[in-house]
Design a protein around this motif. Structure first.
Motif, PDB file in Angstrom:
ATOM      1  N   LEU A  19      40.190  39.115  59.157  1.00 28.92           N
ATOM      2  CA  LEU A  19      41.103  38.252  59.603  1.00 28.92           C
ATOM      3  C   LEU A  19      42.146  37.618  58.579  1.00 28.92           C
ATOM      4  O   LEU A  19      41.514  37.676  57.359  1.00 28.92           O
ATOM      5  N   THR A  20      43.293  37.552  58.494  1.00 26.51           N
ATOM      6  CA  THR A  20      44.157  37.139  57.502  1.00 26.51           C
ATOM      7  C   THR A  20      44.165  35.579  57.720  1.00 26.51           C
ATOM      8  O   THR A  20      43.484  35.030  58.358  1.00 26.51           O
ATOM      9  N   LEU A  21      44.336  35.101  56.417  1.00 25.26           N
ATOM     10  CA  LEU A  21      44.205  33.465  56.447  1.00 25.26           C
ATOM     11  C   LEU A  21      45.343  32.784  57.041  1.00 25.26           C
ATOM     12  O   LEU A  21      44.761  31.785  57.572  1.00 25.26           O
ATOM     13  N   SER A  22      46.596  33.619  57.315  1.00 27.75           N
ATOM     14  CA  SER A  22      47.328  32.845  58.248  1.00 27.75           C
ATOM     15  C   SER A  22      46.809  33.015  59.816  1.00 27.75           C
ATOM     16  O   SER A  22      47.195  31.905  60.486  1.00 27.75           O
ATOM     17  N   HIS A  23      45.905  33.976  60.187  1.00 30.77           N
ATOM     18  CA  HIS A  23      45.465  33.778  61.284  1.00 30.77           C
ATOM     19  C   HIS A  23      44.281  32.881  61.538  1.00 30.77           C
ATOM     20  O   HIS A  23      44.471  32.323  62.689  1.00 30.77           O
ATOM     21  N   VAL A  24      43.575  32.807  60.317  1.00 32.75           N
ATOM     22  CA  VAL A  24      42.532  31.751  60.581  1.00 32.75           C
ATOM     23  C   VAL A  24      43.178  30.085  60.736  1.00 32.75           C
ATOM     24  O   VAL A  24      42.999  29.425  61.120  1.00 32.75           O
ATOM     25  N   SER A  25      44.098  30.236  59.729  1.00 34.59           N
ATOM     26  CA  SER A  25      44.916  28.710  59.828  1.00 34.59           C
ATOM     27  C   SER A  25      45.538  28.394  61.482  1.00 34.59           C
ATOM     28  O   SER A  25      45.524  27.413  61.755  1.00 34.59           O
ATOM     29  N   GLN A  26      46.146  29.518  61.858  1.00 31.91           N
ATOM     30  CA  GLN A  26      46.777  29.310  63.108  1.00 31.91           C
ATOM     31  C   GLN A  26      45.795  29.142  64.109  1.00 31.91           C
ATOM     32  O   GLN A  26      46.184  27.934  65.066  1.00 31.91           O
ATOM     33  N   GLU A  27      44.658  29.695  64.313  1.00 31.83           N
ATOM     34  CA  GLU A  27      43.612  29.281  65.189  1.00 31.83           C
ATOM     35  C   GLU A  27      43.012  27.988  64.902  1.00 31.83           C
ATOM     36  O   GLU A  27      42.681  27.330  66.055  1.00 31.83           O
ATOM     37  N   ALA A  28      43.006  27.655  63.702  1.00 29.33           N
ATOM     38  CA  ALA A  28      42.467  26.184  63.348  1.00 29.33           C
ATOM     39  C   ALA A  28      43.164  25.133  63.471  1.00 29.33           C
ATOM     40  O   ALA A  28      42.849  24.088  64.039  1.00 29.33           O
ATOM     41  N   SER A  29      44.472  25.385  63.165  1.00 29.19           N
ATOM     42  CA  SER A  29      45.515  24.123  63.179  1.00 29.19           C
ATOM     43  C   SER A  29      46.575  24.586  64.185  1.00 29.19           C
ATOM     44  O   SER A  29      47.588  23.426  64.386  1.00 29.19           O
ATOM     45  N   GLY A  30      47.068  25.624  64.560  1.00 29.55           N
ATOM     46  CA  GLY A  30      48.240  25.720  65.195  1.00 29.55           C
ATOM     47  C   GLY A  30      49.269  26.029  64.312  1.00 29.55           C
ATOM     48  O   GLY A  30      50.667  26.390  64.700  1.00 29.55           O
ATOM     49  N   SER A  31      49.188  25.987  62.889  1.00 26.39           N
ATOM     50  CA  SER A  31      49.865  26.379  61.899  1.00 26.39           C
ATOM     51  C   SER A  31      49.586  27.424  61.085  1.00 26.39           C
ATOM     52  O   SER A  31      48.467  27.294  60.563  1.00 26.39           O
ATOM     53  N   ARG A  32      50.367  28.285  60.726  1.00 27.08           N
ATOM     54  CA  ARG A  32      49.848  29.505  60.003  1.00 27.08           C
ATOM     55  C   ARG A  32      49.968  28.926  58.546  1.00 27.08           C
ATOM     56  O   ARG A  32      49.408  29.756  57.745  1.00 27.08           O
ATOM     57  N   ASP A  33      50.358  27.875  57.961  1.00 23.95           N
ATOM     58  CA  ASP A  33      50.445  27.485  56.637  1.00 23.95           C
ATOM     59  C   ASP A  33      49.407  26.734  56.224  1.00 23.95           C
ATOM     60  O   ASP A  33      49.360  26.080  55.193  1.00 23.95           O
ATOM     61  N   LEU A  34      48.462  26.223  57.029  1.00 20.65           N
ATOM     62  CA  LEU A  34      47.315  25.353  56.556  1.00 20.65           C
ATOM     63  C   LEU A  34      46.473  25.709  55.359  1.00 20.65           C
ATOM     64  O   LEU A  34      46.534  25.068  54.357  1.00 20.65           O
TER      65      LEU A  34
END
Length: 138
Positions: A19-34
């Protein structure tokens, strides 16, 4: 908390799940930048800043690890997913992966994988679970 170590564990587990870090961010917070924002803040503060526990918990959930492992690297903490949330509804399915007969059930957004395996087959399936989960999350 040492965010550099936390970010290293996030990168390690994300890589294991493909998984990419941006995907993990998106899934966790709704933002790709978390996670990218955490990385920037960690560099600026020398790793000494605290991310919000609720966001860390969400990232841990996405990665299928415990909060304790994510923030502390506790080797005794659970690093194998107990259950994973899946965004899109999937029907129950039976699949064969290189002669491994498994059943994948998705109920209320949770994935359960069951199989009737010998010890060698179980070991093979355990090695494949992160890849299976990554596919289910897409």
């Amino acid at each position: 908390m040492d965010m550099i170590s936390v970010l290293d564990r996030i990168a390690q587990r994300s890589g294991a799940l493909n998984l990419t870090l941006s995907h993990v961010s998106q899934e966790a917070s709704g933002s790709r930048d978390l996670i990218r924002n955490w990385q920037r803040r960690a560099r600026q503060a020398g790793g000494k800043f605290g991310a919000r526990p609720d966001n860390l918990t969400k990232v841990a959930d996405v990665l299928g690890v415990s909060y304790a492992w994510l923030v502390g690297g506790d080797e005794a903490a659970d690093v194998q997913p107990k259950s994973m949330k899946v965004r899109s509804p999937l029907p129950a399915a039976t699949a064969s992966i290189d002669n491994l007969d498994i059943r994948i059930d998705v109920i209320a957004g949770r994935v359960a994988i069951s199989a009737d395996l010998d010890e060698e087959g179980l070991k093979d399936l355990q090695e494949r679970i992160p890849g299976i989960i990554a596919v289910l999350r897409r």
